[in-house]
Scaffold this active site. Structure first.
Site, short mmCIF file in Angstrom:
data_model
loop_
_atom_site.label_atom_id
_atom_site.label_comp_id
_atom_site.label_asym_id
_atom_site.label_seq_id
_atom_site.Cartn_x
_atom_site.Cartn_y
_atom_site.Cartn_z
N SER A 124 0.65 -3.12 2.89
CA SER A 124 0.28 -4.10 4.03
C SER A 124 1.29 -4.39 4.88
O SER A 124 1.32 -4.78 5.94
CB SER A 124 -0.39 -5.28 3.49
OG SER A 124 -1.54 -5.00 2.90
N THR A 125 2.67 -4.55 4.08
CA THR A 125 3.81 -4.70 4.88
C THR A 125 4.05 -3.65 6.05
O THR A 125 4.70 -3.95 7.25
CB THR A 125 5.13 -4.53 4.23
OG1 THR A 125 5.06 -3.40 3.20
CG2 THR A 125 5.09 -5.64 3.32
#
Lengths: 405, 570
Positions: free
Chosen positions: B290-291
């Protein structure tokens, strides 16, 4: 007074140019030696004797003694030695035997004998004694050379016996020098070529057998054939000698700047002094030494050719051969062309006995040269033997004839 | 009679010529030796008397940014033996073995070897060496050898690296800066006689050695220590395989701390598993998860496709290219803003905006953020993230890449990408060495702004910072909050692809953020490899960010920017 002065002057004039030339060459070689000994020995002298000039001092003393001996001998009529030669030989044989029994051991050889506080090598005396003896025997019997067999007993036996004693020192180099000199004397005395070839082949065979039967001699000989096969021990000296010569190049590294003398050459001021000359003075220096020896040989042979009698002829020829043969054996060893046999370079190397004996024998040469007929210097080869013998009998008669002229 | 005379004379002449020939032969040999081959002989003569003795220089020390020593060289005793000089070998071996604590057999073998030289023991304590000296055994020799020592042991082991027995760098900065650190060896050239004594007046040259330069790092020993402590605590807590932490100044690229666990002891590296030598923050790639949505969202804003407030009606899942994209936590159809897609970390939302962005622009921004190129950090063995080339993308690739799967990055690449946003859109080069100080005191600063490029506009960057502040304030990254400071950041929870077969197993939980959000002094990346019990970056990694960040901000004396706000909340 006036007469006396004239007499002296005339006496001086009677000495031929060749006399002075020989004297000059001798001085140059000896001086050369002193300079090079000083240069090559100073560091060793400092460490071994705690005196940089130790070897210079000793050599200077030997030179002084040698020159005095030379002067004295040159004043003695050489013909007087003819009858003494057998005694001379007998004396050196007994000295050689004495050395073998109780000699001082130096460098693994018992060549030295101490007599009245002076150490000397009897083998050096033996060299001269053999020449005197051989010249004497050969001149006594003119037909002797015709049949080689007739020489075996009068010359062969005493010479061989002396040689074996020298060899037993052990001093292989001097033995070689003696045998080759005698061989040359037989040659000049007129021995048949066939006989000489036979003799030399026999000698060569004997020599090879001798070399190959002892480990250290064989090692040295094989090292000579291929120094690099054993560079650490056998070939070491030959390689180091070549390195010294090569380092010198044409111009040399300069007097006193040898590097090989710092332990790389084991005997930088005796047997291998020529290598140091080559390193410090280059090809120029070594060529000079060779030229000096060539001139020396030329003068010696000339003196022999002009000698007033057969004994003088053979004696002069023998002495010249002996000095040149030693020089060649030494130079050959230093340049790696001949095996190392431990022979010094005559007149140049450090060593009292060798120097004094060589100078003494040059004294004999000088006497022979001054005994020649004056005319002989001008017209070579046409004078009769009778007149020469008469002229050369004594200095007195010569001076009287000079006065009458 | 006359004939006889003539014959003698002639033979004397012949003899002279013979002697002359011999002497001329000697002369010709002399010409060869002294003129033609002189060079060869001279070289040999020089070779045998000139000896070189090398003087080893001291290897330069390594310091942290405050002058704390991290690596230094000290002289140690080395014992060698000249075997043939040893008498009573067995007896000597017994005595030596007792002091060195080795078996008599091993020592005896060395004493009895055929070599002219053998090491008995290298770089031993002075105490042992002194005892050996006291034995007075002929044939033993002692020399000083420089030994590299790392007073802090395991600390920053991957950064500093180590050297071999011969003091040549083998890893980390020790190998990266080996040329600077090792110095220049000196030499003593002497002309020796046959016994090894110097020849009087001979050549004697002394070339002193130049000691190696010193390195002053950007590392702060205390922050490094705290980072390692917190990371290892988290790893222990979640029984993870390992993890990375990087603390960096996002404006300059100076790295305050960098650790990869598991690590090793620099002073005893030979007893560590070589697997642990890898500085995984630099050498290993991982799928970020998700980063990565930060990159996708930034691209959307920079391309002005949507604004942070743009609204989207998103279903609970979305099907694309035969794949069903789901959320981490199931939900029904809901309205999202661009901002909340990030703060709530919606995979469906990322897929949606990713599709709008399209693969060309996606690839362009991945490349512009440097996720596919080396950061050129001054460490050896840097890997680069991999990205499928455009023609190999399948229909689902745009979806997975948008939320950080199916593409890989290194930790150092990832923190650099976040630093771009922190630093108002400008990329910096991460680096570990601040200055190189030569022995003469000359300082060379390695900081350079040449590589600083504007990646996105400052406006986009500040919009993203606001979104990420929300992510920490109200979204998935609450655990990353630091008291008194505004924090911007993003959590990541990624599935790990199998190395041996297709498919995924295990997770990497991560958090990347920076503080204070508007004017960041630090950016921190934390990854936890295969945590157990909990897998979410917001759970396993964010707390590490929080405690390390708090420590670092205080240590760096950064003024808190939320004191009032914090008070009000309380």
């Amino acid at each position: 007074m006036v007469k006396k002065k004239k007499k002296l002057k005339k006496k001086k004039q009677t000495k031929p140019t060749i006399y002075y030339l020989l004297l000059g060459i001798t001085f140059i070689l000896v001086l050369f030696g002193i300079v090079m000994i000083t240069s090559s020995s100073s560091s060793l002298a400092l460490s071994r004797q705690n005196d940089s000039f130790y070897y210079l001092k000793r050599q200077s003393l030997s030179v002084a003694i040698g020159l005095v001996v030379m002067l004295i001998v040159s004043l003695i009529d050489y013909r007087k030695f003819k009858r003494l030669s057998i005694i001379f030989l007998a004396l050196s044989i007994s000295l050689l035997s004495f050395v073998i029994i109780s000699g001082t051991v130096i460098y693994g050889s018992s060549r030295w004998v101490a007599l009245m506080g002076i150490t000397f090598q009897p083998s050096e005396i033996a060299k001269l004694a053999v020449i005197f003896f051989t010249a004497s025997v050969l001149s006594n019997n003119k037909e002797i050379t015709k049949k080689i067999n007739s020489l075996l007993v009068p010359i062969g036996l005493p010479v061989l016996f002396t040689s074996i004693l020298v060899l037993a020192q052990p001093d292989l180099g001097t033995t070689f020098a003696i045998l080759i000199t005698v061989f040359f004397m037989l040659f000049m005395a007129g021995a048949r070529i066939r006989d000489l070839v036979m003799l030399s082949s026999a000698g060569f065979a004997a020599g090879m057998i001798f070399i190959m039967t002892a480990a250290h001699r064989r090692e040295r000989f094989l090292a000579f054939l291929d120094p690099n096969s054993d560079p650490k021990s056998g070939g070491f000296q030959i390689i180091q000698s070549l390195l010294a010569l090569g380092s010198g190049g044409v111009g040399g590294v300069g007097l006193g700047f040898s590097r090989q003398k710092f332990g790389y050459l084991p005997t930088p001021f005796t047997d291998f002094i020529f290598a140091i000359i080559g390193e410090e003075l280059g090809l120029v220096g070594t060529t000079m030494i060779i030229i000096l020896f060539i001139i020396f040989g030329f003068l010696g042979i000339k003196i022999a050719q002009k000698a007033p009698d057969r004994f003088g002829q053979l004696l002069a020829g023998g002495i010249t051969s002996m000095i040149l043969v030693q020089a060649i054996i030494n130079l050959g060893a230093v340049t790696g062309m001949l095996p190392i046999t431990g022979i010094p370079l005559p007149l140049v190397s450090f060593g009292g006995s060798s120097l004094i004996i060589t100078l003494a024998s040059i004294g004999v040469l000088l006497n022979i040269s001054s005994s020649q007929k004056r005319r002989a210097t001008r017209k070579v080869g046409i004078e009769g033997s009778n007149s020469r013998r008469r002229d050369g009998r004594s200095r007195l008669s010569r001076s009287s004839s000079g006065r009458s002229a | 009679m006359n004939a006889k005379k003539r014959q003698t004379k002639m033979r004397l002449s012949l003899l002279f010529y013979f002697l002359l020939i011999c002497l001329v032969a000697v002369f010709s040999k002399l010409v060869k030796v002294q003129a033609m081959d002189a060079k060869k002989y001279e070289e040999m003569a020089v070779g045998q008397r000139i000896t070189d003795h090398e003087l080893t220089p001291d290897r330069g020390s390594i310091y942290d940014r405050n002058g704390e020593i991290l690596a230094l060289s000290t002289d140690m005793d080395t014992v060698f033996v000249t075997p043939y000089q040893i008498k009573k070998k067995w007896k000597s071996a017994k005595k030596i073995a007792a002091i060195l604590g080795e078996s008599t057999d091993t020592i005896f073998e060395k004493l009895d070897s055929d070599n002219g030289f053998a090491y008995l023991a290298r770089k031993i304590d002075k105490e042992k060496a002194d005892k050996l000296k006291e034995l007075n055994i002929e044939g033993l020799g002692f020399v000083k050898e420089s030994k590299r020592q790392y007073p802090l042991g395991r600390l920053a082991s991957h950064i500093i690296g180590f050297v071999g027995l011969d003091n040549i760098g083998l890893s980390g900065l020790e190998i990266q800066y080996d040329n600077k650190l090792k110095g220049k060896p000196g030499k003593v050239i002497t002309e020796q006689d046959i016994n090894g004594y110097p020849i009087p007046g001979g050549k004697n040259t002394f070339i002193p050695s130049t000691n190696g330069s010193q390195l002053i790092l950007t590392i702060d020993k205390e922050i490094q220590y705290k980072a390692e402590l917190e990371l290892s605590a988290a790893i222990e807590k979640y029984e993870a395989k390992g993890g990375n932490i990087i603390v960096m100044d996002p404006k300059s690229g100076e790295i305050y701390a960098m650790a990869s666990l598991p690590d090793f002891d620099l002073n005893d590296f030979s007893n560590s598993e070589s697997e642990n030598f890898r500085n995984t923050a630099v050498t290993d790639v991982y799928e970020p998860g998700s980063t990565m949505k930060i990159i996708t969202a930034t691209a959307i804003l920079e391309e002005k496709l949507f604004s942070p407030d743009s609204k989207f009606m998103l279903p609970g899942s979305i099907k694309i290219g035969g794949w069903l994209i789901k959320e981490a936590h199931g939900r029904g159809t809901e309205e999202f803003t661009l901002s909340s897609i990030v703060t709530r970390s919606s995979n469906v939302g990322a897929t949606h905006i990713g599709k709008v962005l399209g693969k060309e622009r996606m690839i362009k921004y991945i490349k512009r953020f440097g996720l596919n190129s080396p950061t050129n950090i001054d460490l050896p063995g840097e890997s680069i993230g991999s990205l499928l080339s455009a023609d190999l993308w399948s229909k689902s690739t745009i979806a997975t890449v948008s939320f950080g799967q199916g593409t890989s990055v290194t930790s150092i690449e990832m923190i650099r990408a976040f630093s771009v946003i922190a630093n108002h859109g400008v990329a910096v080069r991460p680096h570990l060495v601040d200055q190189i100080v030569s022995t003469r005191g000359k300082r060379t600063s390695l900081a350079s702004e040449d590589s600083n490029v504007q990646v996105v506009s400052p406006r986009t960057a500040s919009l993203m910072t606001e979104i990420m502040e929300d992510a920490v304030g109200t979204g998935t990254g609450k655990n990353a909050q630091i008291e008194g400071y505004s924090v911007a950041g993003k959590t990541g929870t990624a599935q790990k692809p199998n190395t041996d077969k297709p498919g995924y197993s295990g997770y990497i939980g991560s958090f990347i953020g920076y503080a204070p959000a508007k004017d960041p002094a630090i950016a921190i990346l934390v990854t936890i490899d295969e945590p157990k019990g909990a897998i979410y970056g917001g759970v396993v990694a964010a707390p590490v960010f929080s405690s390390v960040g708090e420590f670092a901000l205080q240590r760096l004396k950064v003024t808190p920017d939320q004191v009032d706000k914090g008070d009000k909340q309380q």
